[in-house]
Design a protein around this motif. Structure first.
Motif, PDB file in Angstrom:
ATOM      1  N   TYR A 142      12.991 -27.347 -19.106  1.00  0.00           N
ATOM      2  CA  TYR A 142      11.585 -27.276 -19.522  1.00  0.00           C
ATOM      3  C   TYR A 142      11.368 -28.124 -20.786  1.00  0.00           C
ATOM      4  CZ  TYR A 142       7.020 -25.289 -20.701  1.00  0.00           C
ATOM      5  OH  TYR A 142       5.690 -25.120 -20.995  1.00  0.00           O
ATOM      6  N   GLY A 143      10.380 -29.010 -20.733  1.00  0.00           N
ATOM      7  CA  GLY A 143      10.079 -29.866 -21.873  1.00  0.00           C
ATOM      8  C   GLY A 143      10.955 -31.081 -21.981  1.00  0.00           C
ATOM      9  N   LYS A 144      11.946 -31.217 -21.070  1.00  0.00           N
ATOM     10  CA  LYS A 144      12.878 -32.340 -21.127  1.00  0.00           C
ATOM     11  C   LYS A 144      12.858 -33.166 -19.854  1.00  0.00           C
ATOM     12  CE  LYS A 144      17.256 -31.219 -21.356  1.00  0.00           C
ATOM     13  NZ  LYS A 144      18.553 -30.787 -21.922  1.00  0.00           N
ATOM     14  N   SER A 145      12.805 -32.515 -18.716  1.00  0.00           N
ATOM     15  CA  SER A 145      12.743 -33.200 -17.421  1.00  0.00           C
ATOM     16  C   SER A 145      11.869 -32.369 -16.485  1.00  0.00           C
ATOM     17  CB  SER A 145      14.152 -33.394 -16.850  1.00  0.00           C
ATOM     18  OG  SER A 145      14.800 -32.160 -16.660  1.00  0.00           O
ATOM     19  N   PRO A 146      11.427 -32.928 -15.335  1.00  0.00           N
ATOM     20  CA  PRO A 146      10.476 -32.225 -14.471  1.00  0.00           C
ATOM     21  C   PRO A 146      10.899 -30.791 -14.150  1.00  0.00           C
ATOM     22  CG  PRO A 146      10.719 -34.462 -13.721  1.00  0.00           C
ATOM     23  CD  PRO A 146      11.734 -34.275 -14.818  1.00  0.00           C
ATOM     24  N   THR A 147       9.990 -29.868 -14.396  1.00  0.00           N
ATOM     25  CA  THR A 147      10.207 -28.433 -14.191  1.00  0.00           C
ATOM     26  C   THR A 147       8.936 -27.859 -13.592  1.00  0.00           C
ATOM     27  OG1 THR A 147      11.612 -28.424 -16.168  1.00  0.00           O
ATOM     28  CG2 THR A 147      10.894 -26.280 -15.330  1.00  0.00           C
ATOM     29  N   PHE A 148       9.054 -26.892 -12.672  1.00  0.00           N
ATOM     30  CA  PHE A 148       7.858 -26.411 -11.987  1.00  0.00           C
ATOM     31  C   PHE A 148       8.017 -24.960 -11.544  1.00  0.00           C
ATOM     32  CE2 PHE A 148      10.669 -27.464  -8.595  1.00  0.00           C
ATOM     33  CZ  PHE A 148      10.235 -26.808  -7.443  1.00  0.00           C
ATOM     34  N   LEU A 149       6.898 -24.366 -11.147  1.00  0.00           N
ATOM     35  CA  LEU A 149       6.874 -23.060 -10.495  1.00  0.00           C
ATOM     36  C   LEU A 149       6.779 -23.281  -8.995  1.00  0.00           C
ATOM     37  CD1 LEU A 149       4.340 -21.193 -12.807  1.00  0.00           C
ATOM     38  CD2 LEU A 149       6.742 -20.582 -12.523  1.00  0.00           C
ATOM     39  N   THR A 150       7.560 -22.567  -8.210  1.00  0.00           N
ATOM     40  CA  THR A 150       7.505 -22.712  -6.760  1.00  0.00           C
ATOM     41  C   THR A 150       6.243 -22.042  -6.204  1.00  0.00           C
ATOM     42  OG1 THR A 150       8.705 -20.660  -6.346  1.00  0.00           O
ATOM     43  CG2 THR A 150      10.032 -22.666  -6.646  1.00  0.00           C
ATOM     44  N   ARG A 151       5.925 -22.388  -4.960  1.00  0.00           N
ATOM     45  CA  ARG A 151       4.780 -21.757  -4.311  1.00  0.00           C
ATOM     46  C   ARG A 151       4.986 -20.241  -4.210  1.00  0.00           C
ATOM     47  NH1 ARG A 151       0.654 -23.373  -0.898  1.00  0.00           N
ATOM     48  NH2 ARG A 151       1.495 -25.487  -0.779  1.00  0.00           N
ATOM     49  N   ALA A 152       6.209 -19.818  -3.926  1.00  0.00           N
ATOM     50  CA  ALA A 152       6.473 -18.380  -3.825  1.00  0.00           C
ATOM     51  C   ALA A 152       6.210 -17.692  -5.163  1.00  0.00           C
ATOM     52  CB  ALA A 152       7.914 -18.137  -3.375  1.00  0.00           C
TER      53      ALA A 152
ATOM     54  N   GLU B 219      14.748 -24.560  -6.473  1.00  0.00           N
ATOM     55  CA  GLU B 219      13.967 -25.605  -5.808  1.00  0.00           C
ATOM     56  C   GLU B 219      14.602 -26.005  -4.472  1.00  0.00           C
ATOM     57  OE1 GLU B 219      17.167 -27.187  -8.334  1.00  0.00           O
ATOM     58  OE2 GLU B 219      15.462 -25.854  -8.749  1.00  0.00           O
ATOM     59  N   LYS B 220      13.779 -26.486  -3.539  1.00  0.00           N
ATOM     60  CA  LYS B 220      14.290 -27.023  -2.275  1.00  0.00           C
ATOM     61  C   LYS B 220      14.995 -28.359  -2.526  1.00  0.00           C
ATOM     62  CE  LYS B 220      10.493 -25.063   0.506  1.00  0.00           C
ATOM     63  NZ  LYS B 220       9.560 -24.635  -0.564  1.00  0.00           N
ATOM     64  N   VAL B 221      15.844 -28.752  -1.573  1.00  0.00           N
ATOM     65  CA  VAL B 221      16.573 -30.015  -1.692  1.00  0.00           C
ATOM     66  C   VAL B 221      15.601 -31.180  -1.885  1.00  0.00           C
ATOM     67  CG1 VAL B 221      17.970 -31.676  -0.399  1.00  0.00           C
ATOM     68  CG2 VAL B 221      18.622 -29.257  -0.438  1.00  0.00           C
TER      69      VAL B 221
ATOM     70  N   ASN C 171       6.860 -34.514  -9.798  1.00  0.00           N
ATOM     71  CA  ASN C 171       6.007 -33.346 -10.073  1.00  0.00           C
ATOM     72  C   ASN C 171       6.700 -32.023  -9.741  1.00  0.00           C
ATOM     73  OD1 ASN C 171       5.990 -33.739  -7.290  1.00  0.00           O
ATOM     74  ND2 ASN C 171       3.923 -32.907  -7.057  1.00  0.00           N
ATOM     75  N   LYS C 172       7.995 -32.096  -9.416  1.00  0.00           N
ATOM     76  CA  LYS C 172       8.756 -30.874  -9.110  1.00  0.00           C
ATOM     77  C   LYS C 172       9.989 -30.824  -9.999  1.00  0.00           C
ATOM     78  CE  LYS C 172       6.041 -29.590  -5.702  1.00  0.00           C
ATOM     79  NZ  LYS C 172       5.210 -28.393  -5.756  1.00  0.00           N
ATOM     80  N   GLY C 173      11.156 -31.162  -9.468  1.00  0.00           N
ATOM     81  CA  GLY C 173      12.379 -31.171 -10.274  1.00  0.00           C
ATOM     82  C   GLY C 173      13.144 -29.874 -10.169  1.00  0.00           C
ATOM     83  N   THR C 174      13.146 -29.088 -11.229  1.00  0.00           N
ATOM     84  CA  THR C 174      13.904 -27.840 -11.299  1.00  0.00           C
ATOM     85  C   THR C 174      12.944 -26.663 -11.393  1.00  0.00           C
ATOM     86  OG1 THR C 174      15.670 -28.978 -12.499  1.00  0.00           O
ATOM     87  CG2 THR C 174      15.693 -26.576 -12.556  1.00  0.00           C
ATOM     88  N   ALA C 175      13.165 -25.646 -10.572  1.00  0.00           N
ATOM     89  CA  ALA C 175      12.307 -24.457 -10.598  1.00  0.00           C
ATOM     90  C   ALA C 175      12.524 -23.693 -11.902  1.00  0.00           C
ATOM     91  CB  ALA C 175      12.613 -23.564  -9.402  1.00  0.00           C
ATOM     92  N   LEU C 176      11.428 -23.315 -12.552  1.00  0.00           N
ATOM     93  CA  LEU C 176      11.529 -22.566 -13.809  1.00  0.00           C
ATOM     94  C   LEU C 176      12.333 -21.294 -13.626  1.00  0.00           C
ATOM     95  CD1 LEU C 176      10.623 -22.180 -16.803  1.00  0.00           C
ATOM     96  CD2 LEU C 176       8.728 -20.809 -15.881  1.00  0.00           C
ATOM     97  N   MET C 177      12.143 -20.605 -12.469  1.00  0.00           N
ATOM     98  CA  MET C 177      12.823 -19.334 -12.262  1.00  0.00           C
ATOM     99  C   MET C 177      14.225 -19.517 -11.678  1.00  0.00           C
ATOM    100  SD  MET C 177      10.713 -17.465 -13.680  1.00  0.00           S
ATOM    101  CE  MET C 177      11.643 -15.941 -13.462  1.00  0.00           C
ATOM    102  N   GLY C 178      14.696 -20.758 -11.658  1.00  0.00           N
ATOM    103  CA  GLY C 178      16.084 -21.050 -11.341  1.00  0.00           C
ATOM    104  C   GLY C 178      16.770 -21.534 -12.607  1.00  0.00           C
ATOM    105  N   GLY C 179      17.035 -22.849 -12.658  1.00  0.00           N
ATOM    106  CA  GLY C 179      17.655 -23.427 -13.854  1.00  0.00           C
ATOM    107  C   GLY C 179      16.667 -24.064 -14.799  1.00  0.00           C
ATOM    108  N   GLY C 180      15.375 -23.815 -14.610  1.00  0.00           N
ATOM    109  CA  GLY C 180      14.345 -24.471 -15.403  1.00  0.00           C
ATOM    110  C   GLY C 180      14.355 -24.119 -16.868  1.00  0.00           C
ATOM    111  N   ASN C 181      15.047 -23.045 -17.246  1.00  0.00           N
ATOM    112  CA  ASN C 181      15.142 -22.714 -18.665  1.00  0.00           C
ATOM    113  C   ASN C 181      15.996 -23.732 -19.421  1.00  0.00           C
ATOM    114  OD1 ASN C 181      17.060 -21.446 -16.904  1.00  0.00           O
ATOM    115  ND2 ASN C 181      17.930 -20.393 -18.671  1.00  0.00           N
ATOM    116  N   TYR C 182      16.676 -24.650 -18.705  1.00  0.00           N
ATOM    117  CA  TYR C 182      17.433 -25.713 -19.363  1.00  0.00           C
ATOM    118  C   TYR C 182      16.720 -27.056 -19.304  1.00  0.00           C
ATOM    119  CZ  TYR C 182      21.345 -22.453 -19.496  1.00  0.00           C
ATOM    120  OH  TYR C 182      22.135 -21.363 -19.749  1.00  0.00           O
TER     121      TYR C 182
END
Length: 519
Positions: A240-250, A218-220, A227-238
């Motif tokens: 997801y379902g607990k705090s904001p997690t999202f897919l980036t535009r890319a 995710e960007k800074v 509605n953002k938080g942590t990118a799923l394809m970054g650290g979002g596997n930790y």
């Protein structure tokens, strides 16, 4: 002679009754207890292509409890998550397609019995073995394969002690299943709640790889957005379902062309080629601006830009942008450097991912570095000298059909390679080039071979007469597949130059180079 004992009539009767009963039981068929009726499901999908979901059962591990319900709920939850972000970025009501029984909320899962116990399918190397058995099943059951994308789940007894594949391999991806992997535990302040977040998020993260997605961060400015938080394809596997997690535009731009997310029938992954025809890079008002044009044999609708700190070999920390193609073959993006997490004096690899409409992705890489939080740009078009009359007049060795002269032919797909088929040569290797006239040179441009044997350390020698030589320095090239530059600092006049290659990035004895230019 008298008998030692004598049975009374009553005992004789009982003995015969028991004997008869035993014989009768032996001759009569066994009566089996009635088995519970198996559930039946009516799976359907309006899509042409659907995700294959395989539950791979090693011989020593049974199916985990309620696996069909739990996995169905997990994958339907993830389907809604993917759809939400595709809609937010304007890609439409799209998500990964599955065969689903809508009335019973169940997803089609193929339960496949493995040939061997779990120990035969370890994390390291087990994925290829599982794919071999899964492919054999699909070959024997052609109608069961619904797309090129397959999610494979392996059950484990203990999620904390596991040694099974858990990653993406091309369009296959692997995750695990255990008894308490359940969306019902999301948000629970307990170990099973944290594990549910980690391993369900991990499943959807690996599924992203199976749907063509690379890592990104995710960007800074997105970190603390609700509605953002942590990118799923970054650290979002930790998270997801607990705090904001999202897919980036890319990520969504790449998913938009994925076979199992498409809303149309077409031919996918047929092979694409792409070449950059021009690229400009500049830094103004705190933004790195990249623009350019390209030629391709398959339409491109989006270009994604991944800024990956080159301080490690992982790409989890690559911050990404995405922009639609302009006019069919042009791209343009402005990226605020304040959005990068690693600043100061950090080297970066900039990866451009061109999203072809048939799902293919063409990758082109450049490099730059941050100094005092500002990018030092080492790529972009230069006014290179005309090489029409240039010649390679000396070389240490060359391979058949991989000639030294290819570094001057203007074709990125041909390259010089040191001799390897017989009597292979070792470093140092060299090439000597005659520019046919004196030039005032500011620097050199190098295009590495797109593949192995990239040259790392070089020395550049120059001469006015091909007799007296002067070294103008030692330099390190980039391990990337696009044109990059070596600046001399001051203009230097010469007609001849010699490139001495002293080492390779892969540590092997061979050298290769596609193009050499001067500016």
């Amino acid at each position: 002679m008298k008998s030692l004992f004598k049975l009374s009539p009553v005992y004789c009767f009982l003995f015969l009754l028991i004997l008869f009963a035993g014989c009768a039981k032996e001759d009569s068929p066994e009566i089996e207890e009635p088995k519970p009726e198996e559930e039946t499901f009516n799976y359907s999908s309006s899509a042409k292509y659907n995700l294959n979901i395989v539950y791979f059962l090693p011989t020593d591990v049974k199916e985990r409890k309620e696996s069909h319900r739990r996995l169905s709920e997990i994958l339907l939850h993830g389907q809604a998550f993917y759809r939400k972000h595709m809609q937010e970025y304007g890609f439409g009501n799209k998500t990964y397609n599955m065969l689903v029984d809508e009335d019973q909320d169940r997803v089609k899962v193929i339960y496949l019995k493995a040939k061997y116990p779990t120990s035969n399918y370890p994390y390291e190397g087990g994925g290829a073995k599982i794919i071999e058995e899964v492919d054999a099943y699909f070959a024997a059951n052609v109608g069961e394969r619904n797309s090129d994308h397959t999610l494979i789940l392996t059950p484990v007894l203990d999620c904390d002690n596991r040694d099974v594949p858990y990653y993406g391999m091309g369009r296959y991806c692997f995750a695990m299943d255990y008894n308490e992997m359940d969306v019902r535990f999301f948000g629970e302040n307990s170990k099973r709640g944290n594990d549910a977040s980690k391993y369900i998020g991990g499943l959807l993260h690996e599924l992203g790889h199976g749907l063509n997605l690379p890592h990104n961060k995710e960007k800074v400015s997105e970190v603390h957005k609700s509605n953002k938080g942590t990118a799923l394809m970054g650290g979002g596997n930790y998270t997801y379902g607990k705090s904001p997690t999202f897919l980036t535009r890319a990520s969504c731009a790449i998913l938009n062309n994925c076979q199992v997310i498409s809303d149309f029938e077409d031919t996918f992954y047929t092979g694409a080629s792409l070449q950059i025809t021009s690229v400009l890079a500049s830094y103004t008002n705190g933004e790195l601006k990249i623009s350019g044009t390209f030629d391709t044999n398959k339409d491109v609708n989006y270009v994604c830009f991944y800024n990956d700190p080159a301080t490690d070999n992982a790409d989890y920390d690559a911050v990404s942008w995405a922009a639609p193609v302009e006019g069919g073959n042009a791209f343009n993006i402005s990226m605020p450097m304040s959005e990068l997490h690693q600043k100061d004096n950090t080297p970066y690899v900039l990866r451009l991912r061109f999203c072809h409409s048939d799902g293919e992705i063409s990758n082109i890489s450049y490099s730059y570095s941050l100094e005092n939080n500002e990018p030092i740009i080492e790529f972009g078009d230069k006014e290179n000298f005309d090489r029409t009359n240039w010649q390679v007049i000396d070389f240490s060795s060359e391979e058949n059909n991989e000639l030294a002269s290819y570094v001057l032919d203007g074709d990125a797909d041909t390259f010089w390679h040191s001799r390897w088929s017989q009597d292979a040569t070792s470093y140092p290797h060299h090439l000597t080039i005659d520019m046919d006239a004196m030039h005032d040179v500011s620097g050199f441009s190098f295009l590495q071979r797109d593949g192995m044997r990239k040259v790392k350390d070089i020395e550049i020698m120059v001469s006015t007469d091909n007799a007296q030589w002067e070294s103008i320095g030692n330099f390190q090239l980039k391990e990337i597949n696009t044109l990059h530059h070596v600046s001399l600092g001051n203009k230097t006049s010469f007609r001849y130059f010699k490139i001495i290659a002293n080492s390779a990035f892969d540590g092997q004895q061979y050298a290769a180079m596609a193009e050499i230019m001067c500016f």
